[in-house]
Write a protein that holds these residues in place. Structure first.
Motif, mmCIF file in Angstrom:
data_model
loop_
_atom_site.group_PDB
_atom_site.id
_atom_site.type_symbol
_atom_site.label_atom_id
_atom_site.label_comp_id
_atom_site.label_asym_id
_atom_site.label_seq_id
_atom_site.Cartn_x
_atom_site.Cartn_y
_atom_site.Cartn_z
ATOM 1 N N UNK A 76 4.168 8.711 -5.569
ATOM 2 C CA UNK A 76 5.435 8.252 -6.137
ATOM 3 C C UNK A 76 6.443 8.092 -5.006
ATOM 4 N N UNK A 77 7.124 6.944 -4.996
ATOM 5 C CA UNK A 77 8.163 6.665 -4.002
ATOM 6 C C UNK A 77 9.454 6.406 -4.768
ATOM 7 N N UNK A 78 10.483 7.200 -4.471
ATOM 8 C CA UNK A 78 11.742 7.098 -5.211
ATOM 9 C C UNK A 78 12.915 6.896 -4.259
ATOM 10 N N UNK A 79 13.669 5.834 -4.503
ATOM 11 C CA UNK A 79 14.940 5.591 -3.814
ATOM 12 C C UNK A 79 16.062 5.897 -4.804
ATOM 13 N N UNK A 82 15.139 6.130 -8.317
ATOM 14 C CA UNK A 82 14.485 4.944 -8.885
ATOM 15 C C UNK A 82 13.066 4.867 -8.328
ATOM 16 N N UNK A 83 12.079 4.997 -9.204
ATOM 17 C CA UNK A 83 10.693 4.964 -8.756
ATOM 18 C C UNK A 83 10.240 3.532 -8.516
ATOM 19 N N UNK A 84 9.582 3.330 -7.392
ATOM 20 C CA UNK A 84 9.086 2.000 -7.067
ATOM 21 C C UNK A 84 7.869 1.650 -7.902
ATOM 22 N N UNK A 87 6.044 -4.650 -6.204
ATOM 23 C CA UNK A 87 6.826 -5.871 -6.375
ATOM 24 C C UNK A 87 8.279 -5.636 -6.735
ATOM 25 N N UNK A 88 8.731 -4.375 -6.751
ATOM 26 C CA UNK A 88 10.147 -4.098 -7.032
ATOM 27 C C UNK A 88 11.028 -4.850 -6.033
ATOM 28 N N UNK A 89 12.204 -5.299 -6.506
ATOM 29 C CA UNK A 89 13.158 -6.001 -5.644
ATOM 30 C C UNK A 89 14.307 -5.052 -5.315
ATOM 31 N N UNK A 90 14.498 -4.787 -4.018
ATOM 32 C CA UNK A 90 15.579 -3.914 -3.576
ATOM 33 C C UNK A 90 16.382 -4.592 -2.475
ATOM 34 N N UNK A 91 17.660 -4.268 -2.407
ATOM 35 C CA UNK A 91 18.535 -4.765 -1.353
ATOM 36 C C UNK A 91 18.597 -3.740 -0.218
ATOM 37 N N UNK A 92 18.952 -4.170 1.002
ATOM 38 C CA UNK A 92 19.053 -3.229 2.121
ATOM 39 C C UNK A 92 19.973 -2.048 1.841
ATOM 40 N N UNK A 209 7.451 -2.752 -2.004
ATOM 41 C CA UNK A 209 8.596 -3.403 -2.629
ATOM 42 C C UNK A 209 9.005 -4.592 -1.784
ATOM 43 N N UNK A 210 9.768 -5.493 -2.386
ATOM 44 C CA UNK A 210 10.296 -6.670 -1.705
ATOM 45 C C UNK A 210 11.757 -6.460 -1.358
#
Length: 224
Positions: A76-79, A82-84, A87-92, A209-210
């Motif tokens: 599990x990777x969480x920013x 928010x778990x990835x 293909x998740x879209x994230x901003x810098x 993620x993208x």
């Protein structure tokens, strides 16, 4: 007896008065290899069908970075909680700080190595720096998170300047605790070579993620 398609067919004729003949057909396998070959073909077809739907295959992570592998660990990777998903879209601005990495399990004696790379650096159309190494952590005990591991290369937040980049987290299960050295530079890291150098074997999990520049528009199709 008639032999057809690897089957021996025995036909017995039983005449009855004033009625059409009645045929009793008995079949048996002429050889076991036919059944084995069919089973092998079906398993291979099922694997190919599964792989064709795998988001890591659709997103070309398998191919550009990894060889096909069988997932055998829960990553599990969480920013910011928010778990990835693939293909998740994230901003810098959403990935400035290192994410929380969680590895499910119960045996803290089992250790893992985590790699984070960008295969689209400096641009997807001309990835001359593939793969750019963003993070490398070793000796992460199962059932814990990356903060319990040994950080070999510190986290560098994604800052894509051209196009949409894939950022990939790859997890390896270690067979032993060993000394892993930081590469001399981040560009042109090679996950396959790294795994071979330290005898890590195939990955056990991966997620990506993208990300594009903050005011970028458009995007890849999200893959769930």
């Amino acid at each position: 007896m008639v032999q057809h398609l690897g089957l021996q067919v025995y036909i017995e004729h039983k005449p009855e008065a004033f009625t059409p003949p009645n045929f009793t057909v008995k079949a048996k396998l002429a050889s076991q290899p036919l059944l084995n070959n069919t089973t092998h073909f079906l398993k291979k077809y099922q694997l190919q069908l599964t792989m064709s739907r795998d988001p890591l295959v659709v997103g070309n992570v398998v191919g550009d970075i990894l060889d096909p592998f069988i997932k055998s660990a829960s990553l599990r990777v969480l920013y910011s909680n928010r778990e990835l998903t693939n293909g998740s879209e994230l901003k810098p601005s959403q990935v400035v700080n290192e994410p929380r990495i969680e590895i499910a399990g119960r045996d803290m004696r089992t250790l893992y190595t985590l790699v984070m790379v960008d295969p689209d650096s400096p641009s997807p159309s001309n990835p001359t720096k593939r793969e750019y190494l963003h993070w490398l952590v070793t000796d992460i005990p199962e059932s814990t998170n990356a903060s319990f591991g040994n950080e070999i290369v510190s986290y560098e937040s994604p800052k894509p300047t051209a196009g949409i980049h894939r950022f990939v987290f790859v997890l390896f299960r270690q067979s032993v605790r060993q000394t892993i050295y930081a590469p001399g530079w981040r560009p042109n890291f090679n996950t396959r070579d790294f795994s071979q150098l330290y005898n890590l074997g195939p990955p056990v999990a991966a997620v990506f993620f993208n990300c594009q520049r903050e005011n970028g528009c458009g995007g890849r199709r999200c893959i769930r």
